[in-house]
Scaffold this active site. Structure first.
Site, PDB file in Angstrom:
ATOM      1  N   LYS A   5     -26.504  15.614  -2.223  1.00  0.00           N
ATOM      2  CA  LYS A   5     -26.570  17.024  -1.876  1.00  0.00           C
ATOM      3  C   LYS A   5     -26.229  17.841  -3.118  1.00  0.00           C
ATOM      4  O   LYS A   5     -25.293  17.497  -3.869  1.00  0.00           O
ATOM      5  CB  LYS A   5     -25.585  17.332  -0.753  1.00  0.00           C
ATOM      6  CG  LYS A   5     -25.569  18.788  -0.299  1.00  0.00           C
ATOM      7  CD  LYS A   5     -24.585  18.990   0.849  1.00  0.00           C
ATOM      8  CE  LYS A   5     -24.540  20.430   1.326  1.00  0.00           C
ATOM      9  NZ  LYS A   5     -23.599  20.629   2.463  1.00  0.00           N
ATOM     10  N   SER A  35     -21.570  20.575   8.849  1.00  0.00           N
ATOM     11  CA  SER A  35     -22.781  20.520   8.024  1.00  0.00           C
ATOM     12  C   SER A  35     -23.269  19.117   7.685  1.00  0.00           C
ATOM     13  O   SER A  35     -24.281  18.972   7.000  1.00  0.00           O
ATOM     14  CB  SER A  35     -22.572  21.309   6.726  1.00  0.00           C
ATOM     15  OG  SER A  35     -22.481  22.680   7.006  1.00  0.00           O
ATOM     16  N   SER A  42     -25.427  22.778   6.513  1.00  0.00           N
ATOM     17  CA  SER A  42     -26.045  23.079   5.230  1.00  0.00           C
ATOM     18  C   SER A  42     -26.669  21.865   4.549  1.00  0.00           C
ATOM     19  O   SER A  42     -27.425  21.994   3.596  1.00  0.00           O
ATOM     20  CB  SER A  42     -24.986  23.676   4.303  1.00  0.00           C
ATOM     21  OG  SER A  42     -23.937  22.740   4.059  1.00  0.00           O
TER      22      SER A  42
END
Length: 492
Positions: A84, A183, A159
């Site tokens: 990420k 998330s 996210s």
């Protein structure tokens, strides 16, 4: 196991590891395969940064190590993975999904990246995310929204939507994610994969671009609980010299107890998680999964988490407050974006932050600054912290009656991109993940079926502090008895 190299993406992380260890496939072949798939599916918007030459150099180094005598001691050696873009990396740009950091190259690796790298994991690139991890739909990325591979008109969640979508679409066998208010769990549920957020402090936050420091936590996202256990065993370790919130607990091999029986496991079912706001299709999938657990020998225990509804206002006071403080460093002076035209220092600050931050980030900075201001700190921030403590106490009372807590991850399946015009709609969708985050508890999402529109449904499992092994064991035994985690989107 033998498999054509053009089908490597259908293997789990564990299966790829076995092939690499047996030298039936090389790390270079594996990396090339996944890089080609990522190139072929760029329309999903999952990757923000890649460097094929760097990835293949890491793969060649892994192949050299795989030929050595100690390869068996490093099961992740040569396995590809993507990070990420909230983790800083030396070899790839680190943007946190924001124009404020567009093109930024870190001089060091985040601890999580460093630890995986030492084990010989090959980095495929950096994955798209909501700007500074602020969002529940991945539409807040400054560069492009991510599309859900099950239905490209829908959100993958956020996210960590880029991570979830990439794993679901078989563009990487696994990915790192971060979970502040859900998330990891929510996008894992929306994309039909497995993801786990460990106890707060289990994984070092050093090198994670900060959103809310008392909530942010790193975790793995993969197709199976077994794969997550392999990754979490490496990611979690004390890091006291670089992260003051790192827990002083020894590293743990979470794979050792995966197959332990779950006879007599007490699963708590919170009344507050099964109210009117829960969609009927989601409830049906969760109920079927709970029935499967009963077949495996578990017992369902009714419990109450009475302050569940308060978790939304509490979180959206505490998290923006911490964000307003953390993001003050992005002022155009030392690194990141700087406005080109300005008259003085104050004007440079204003224009830089106005240009560099997106709407959701600005919204949370404004909220956070307001609740921390003189005259409002006691009325809002301090009261929110008191209720946060009460929410944590509710869980401790519940764990006197049960071993794990189960329920939905989100009230509905993934919604259409652009459907939530009001930011409050996204905030309300976090109702089931926020309580565990505020308490700092470990939690995970496990695929349990499909709902409206053929979209995946995930079930949330929450454990008491440092009970990641128990969570992974329960998830693994469920996945041994079901095949939801093996399903994949058509065309991928």
């Amino acid at each position: 196991m033998t498999l054509p190299t053009n089908a490597l993406h259908d293997l789990t992380l564990r299966e790829l590891s076995d092939l690499l260890q047996a030298r039936k496939v090389s790390a270079v072949e594996t990396a090339q395969h996944f890089l080609s798939r990522a190139d072929a599916h760029r329309a999903l918007g999952t990757y923000l940064a890649q460097d094929h030459a760097c990835t293949l150099a890491q793969a060649r180094a892994a192949d050299q190590r795989l030929a050595g005598t100690d390869a068996a001691q490093h099961p992740l050696l040569g396995v590809p993975l993507a990070h990420k873009d909230i983790f800083v990396t030396r070899d790839f740009a680190s943007t946190a999904g924001s124009r404020m950091l567009d093109g930024y190259r870190s001089p060091f690796d985040a601890t999580v990246v460093e630890r995986l790298g030492r084990e010989g994991v090959v980095t495929l690139g950096k994955l798209n995310c909501d700007e500074f991890a602020m969002g529940s739909s991945n539409e807040n990325s400054a560069f492009a929204p991510v599309h859900n591979p099950w239905d490209v008109t829908r959100t993958p969640g956020g996210s960590s939507g880029g991570s979830a979508a990439a794993v679901a679409a078989r563009l990487t066998p696994a990915a790192t994610g971060t979970d502040t208010g859900g998330s990891i769990r929510q996008p894992a549920a929306f994309c039909g994969i497995t993801g786990i957020k460990p106890t707060y402090g289990r994984a070092s936050r050093y090198g994670m671009v900060a959103f809310a420091s008392s909530l942010d936590q790193a975790g793995p996202m993969a197709r199976t609980a077994q794969d997550c256990a392999m990754l979490l065993s490496v990611m979690c370790a004390a890091d006291p010299d670089r992260d003051s919130t790192s827990l002083d607990v020894p590293a743990q091999d979470f794979t050792r107890t995966l197959t332990d029986p779950i006879d007599g496991l007490r699963i708590g079912i919170p009344n507050e998680f099964f109210g009117e706001g829960l969609a009927a299709d989601v409830r049906a999938a969760i109920d079927a999964a709970l029935a499967q657990y009963q077949k495996l020998g578990a017992t369902l225990v009714p419990i109450s988490l009475p302050r569940t509804e308060l978790s939304i206002p509490v979180y959206y006071i505490i998290a923006p407050a911490e964000a307003s403080s953390n993001l003050s460093r992005f002022d155009g002076v030392k690194f990141g974006h700087r406005a080109k035209d300005y008259t003085d220092l104050a004007d440079m600050y204003r224009k830089t932050r106005a240009e560099g931050f997106g709407d959701e980030v600005k919204r949370r900075i404004m909220i956070g600054t307001y609740v921390l201001s003189h005259g409002y700190y006691d009325a809002y921030y301090l009261q929110a912290q008191k209720i946060r403590r009460m929410i944590a106490d509710d869980f401790q009372q519940a764990f006197k009656q049960c071993d794990l807590i189960a329920g939905p991850v989100a009230p509905t399946v993934a919604w259409k991109l652009g459907a939530h015009k009001d930011p409050l709609a996204d905030y309300l969708a976090d109702i089931f993940t926020l309580p565990g985050s505020l308490a700092g508890l470990p939690g995970m999402s496990v695929p349990v079926g499909f709902g409206a529109g053929g979209m995946p449904v995930g079930m949330q499992l929450l454990g008491n502090y440092l009970q990641e092994a128990r969570l992974l064991n329960a998830a693994h035994r469920f996945q041994q008895a079901t095949d939801w985690h093996t399903r994949k989107p058509e065309g991928f």
